[in-house]
Motif scaffolding. Structure first.
Motif, short mmCIF file in Angstrom:
data_model
loop_
_atom_site.label_atom_id
_atom_site.label_comp_id
_atom_site.label_asym_id
_atom_site.label_seq_id
_atom_site.Cartn_x
_atom_site.Cartn_y
_atom_site.Cartn_z
N LEU A 214 9.50 -13.02 2.13
CA LEU A 214 10.61 -13.71 1.48
C LEU A 214 11.89 -13.44 2.29
O LEU A 214 12.29 -12.29 2.45
CB LEU A 214 10.77 -13.20 0.05
CG LEU A 214 11.86 -13.89 -0.75
CD1 LEU A 214 11.25 -14.56 -1.97
CD2 LEU A 214 12.94 -12.95 -1.17
N PRO A 215 12.50 -14.49 2.84
CA PRO A 215 13.67 -14.27 3.70
C PRO A 215 14.84 -13.63 2.94
O PRO A 215 15.08 -13.96 1.77
CB PRO A 215 14.04 -15.68 4.16
CG PRO A 215 12.82 -16.50 3.94
CD PRO A 215 12.11 -15.89 2.77
N LEU A 216 15.56 -12.74 3.63
CA LEU A 216 16.70 -12.05 3.02
C LEU A 216 17.75 -13.05 2.52
O LEU A 216 18.37 -12.83 1.47
CB LEU A 216 17.31 -11.09 4.05
CG LEU A 216 18.39 -10.13 3.56
CD1 LEU A 216 17.84 -9.15 2.53
CD2 LEU A 216 19.00 -9.36 4.72
N SER A 234 8.29 -7.35 -8.36
CA SER A 234 8.59 -6.25 -7.43
C SER A 234 8.71 -6.82 -6.02
O SER A 234 7.85 -7.60 -5.60
CB SER A 234 7.45 -5.23 -7.39
OG SER A 234 7.43 -4.47 -8.56
N LEU A 235 9.76 -6.41 -5.33
CA LEU A 235 9.92 -6.83 -3.93
C LEU A 235 9.72 -5.62 -3.03
O LEU A 235 10.29 -4.55 -3.29
CB LEU A 235 11.33 -7.39 -3.70
CG LEU A 235 11.66 -8.66 -4.46
CD1 LEU A 235 12.78 -8.41 -5.45
CD2 LEU A 235 12.08 -9.74 -3.49
N PHE A 244 11.71 -9.64 2.88
CA PHE A 244 10.90 -8.76 2.04
C PHE A 244 9.45 -9.09 2.36
O PHE A 244 9.03 -10.25 2.26
CB PHE A 244 11.23 -9.00 0.56
CG PHE A 244 12.60 -8.50 0.21
CD1 PHE A 244 12.77 -7.20 -0.23
CD2 PHE A 244 13.71 -9.30 0.40
CE1 PHE A 244 14.04 -6.70 -0.51
CE2 PHE A 244 14.98 -8.82 0.14
CZ PHE A 244 15.14 -7.52 -0.32
N SER A 245 8.71 -8.09 2.77
CA SER A 245 7.35 -8.36 3.27
C SER A 245 6.43 -8.87 2.16
O SER A 245 5.56 -9.69 2.41
CB SER A 245 6.76 -7.11 3.91
OG SER A 245 6.93 -6.00 3.04
N LEU A 345 7.64 4.54 4.61
CA LEU A 345 6.37 3.82 4.49
C LEU A 345 6.64 2.45 3.88
O LEU A 345 6.19 1.44 4.39
CB LEU A 345 5.38 4.62 3.65
CG LEU A 345 4.86 5.90 4.32
CD1 LEU A 345 4.11 6.79 3.33
CD2 LEU A 345 3.96 5.55 5.50
N ILE A 346 7.43 2.42 2.79
CA ILE A 346 7.77 1.13 2.17
C ILE A 346 8.89 1.36 1.14
O ILE A 346 9.00 2.44 0.58
CB ILE A 346 6.53 0.48 1.49
CG1 ILE A 346 6.75 -1.03 1.27
CG2 ILE A 346 6.15 1.15 0.20
CD1 ILE A 346 6.73 -1.87 2.52
#
Ligand SMILES: Cc1cc2nc3c(=O)[nH]c(=O)nc-3n(C[C@H](O)[C@H](O)[C@H](O)COP(=O)(O)OP(=O)(O)OC[C@H]3O[C@@H](n4cnc5c(N)ncnc54)[C@H](O)[C@@H]3O)c2cc1C
Length: 446
Positions: A214-216, A234-235, A244-245, A345-346
């Motif tokens: 999802l593009p910033l 949740s992003l 956002f991956s 990690l994330i």
């Protein structure tokens, strides 16, 4: 930990449970927390009944209770004695009329959720994992996701605990008003919680979809619409590449609530296989995605009971900012990306509804939580946290009580307006500080 190791430990726990009455009062070996970044300083004694727990409290000058050991800081640690109520894990009663369930405090959500579902009921929300104890989760304001969903403590309608004198105290939302609201997120400072009564609702089914990349820019422009798109959103991001991956969308299978699952969602693409929040890891331990219907307790958490949640070898931090500050706060963190990503990690972004619990980070304000799952490199993370916290305190960021932070007690006092009343309340049940430890002294009492 893979499934086999988990099962081995689970069987060991079962064996220890069978023999535990024989050794109930024998201190056992030192333990670490779940992540292994903290070795508890005292031996652990299990209790299997309220009377045993009361005796323990009466006979010890200082102690802490351990839940499922999922906190990353030393909030649960004691230099003196540790008590575990993990074996007190039964459902005490289910009241369909009052729409409540009462459980012994040592139970983990994942242990009684299937029973609730079978009886036709559900909880309003769960954290990313079902492995955590009800008492440990509620006392630290553990949360899931969903802009209309309060944290897990908001489901508490009553609870019982043993105060420092060894007496059983009962507090309820209906009868104890402000004292109750002060005590629910009690940070383990009021006593040994033995039973918790939770609000329940008719059971529901859910579907979970994941979108990738999802593009910033879309996030900046449509944050409110993205958050409002489903029951729980949740992003995930590593803060790189202006995107956002993954976006995890959990919706209820009820008219008006169902997410339509278009192929594209604000520029993100619908995933075609189950994904782990850390895309490189196997999704084996994750709850079912791809829109396959399932009961609430198998969709609300990201991770499945019976498997290791998250990455395992990790650290975590999380900061709650008031909802109106969320986009600016997230962009401020994004600007730190090149400092953050090497140790990360994330990260996960979740919305949580306001509540009225004094020590909840969402007290009287809708919040957005900015979460970091770190590599287990405390020297690096401990240097980075003050940099992130400096940014986030500009946006009135509050730390998660169970995760790693370096924010000073002076700042905590300035952002928790109810702290003086909370201290007075804790002193009412524990005048001499029997349940205080280094964490509580440093952050709250001194
Ligand atoms: C992989 C992973 C994922 C996570 N995901 C989330 C998430 O999605 N959302 C979130 O908000 N947090 C999350 N957390 C954090 C975690 O859920 C909370 O910090 C929670 O407190 C853990 O509960 P516990 O029983 O393990 O607590 P413990 O670490 O055992 O104890 C926490 C506190 O509770 C007290 N306590 C425990 N039992 C009792 C009792 N019976 N009486 C009195 N005090 C008691 C302890 O003394 C201590 O103060 C996660 C943690 C991990 C490891």
């Amino acid at each position: 930990m893979n499934k086999r190791t988990f099962l081995k430990l689970f069987s060991a726990a079962l064996v220890s449970r069978l023999i535990s009455p024989l050794f109930a009062w024998m201190p056992t070996v030192k333990l670490t927390n779940w992540a292994g970044n903290l070795e508890y300083s005292a031996a652990l004694t299990p209790a299997t009944s309220i009377d045993q727990a009361r005796d323990f409290v009466r006979n010890h000058a200082k102690l802490k209770v351990l839940g499922t050991r999922h906190c990353f800081n030393n909030i649960a640690d004691s230099m003196h004695d540790l008590l575990s109520l993990r074996q007190m894990d039964k459902v005490v009663s289910l009241d369909p009329q009052a729409r409540t369930v009462t459980v012994e405090s040592g139970t983990a959500y994942g242990q009684f959720a299937p029973y609730l579902h079978e009886k036709g009921f559900a909880l309003h929300n769960l954290a990313s994992l079902p492995h955590i104890s009800v008492a440990g989760a509620c006392t630290t304001a553990t949360h899931g996701s969903g802009e209309k969903n309060g944290n897990l403590s908001t489901a508490v309608s009553a609870f019982e605990f043993i105060n420092a004198a060894g007496d059983v105290v009962k507090l309820s939302r209906n009868q104890d008003g402000e004292s109750f609201r002060g005590a629910v997120v009690g940070l383990g400072a009021l006593g040994v919680i033995t039973k918790v009564t939770l609000d329940i609702q008719p059971t529901f089914m859910m579907k979970q979809y994941v979108y990738e990349n999802l593009p910033l820019d879309q996030f900046k422009e449509h944050f409110d619409a993205i958050e409002a798109s489903a029951y729980s959103v949740s992003l995930f991001t590593d803060w790189q590449n202006k995107r956002f991956s993954e976006v995890w969308i959990k919706s209820r299978l009820e008219p008006g609530h169902e997410f339509p699952a278009p192929k594209e969602f604000y520029g993100a693409k619908l995933a075609t296989k189950n994904l782990h929040p850390i895309a490189e890891l196997s999704a084996e331990n994750c709850t079912e995605q791809l829109g396959i219907p399932g009961p609430w307790f198998e969709r609300l958490p990201h991770f499945r009971m019976g498997f290791t949640p998250s990455a395992g070898k990790e650290l975590q931090s999380e900061f709650f900012v008031p909802r109106p500050n969320a986009v600016e706060a997230i962009l401020a963190v994004e600007r730190l990306r090149d400092q953050i990503t090497p140790y990360l990690l994330i990260s996960e972004i979740r919305a949580i509804a306001a509540d009225d619990l004094w020590m909840s980070p969402c007290y009287k304000q809708d919040c957005v939580a900015i979460h970091f799952t770190w590599k287990q490199d405390w020297p690096a993370v401990s240097k980075l946290l003050p940099v992130i916290e400096r940014e986030l305190t500009r946006f009135k960021g509050r730390p998660h009580w169970g995760k790693l932070f370096t924010i000073s007690s002076a700042t905590l006092k300035s952002i928790y307006g109810k702290m003086p009343e909370f201290i007075e309340l804790a002193k009412k049940y524990d005048p001499a500080g029997k349940f205080r430890n280094e964490f509580l002294n440093r952050n709250i009492f001194e």
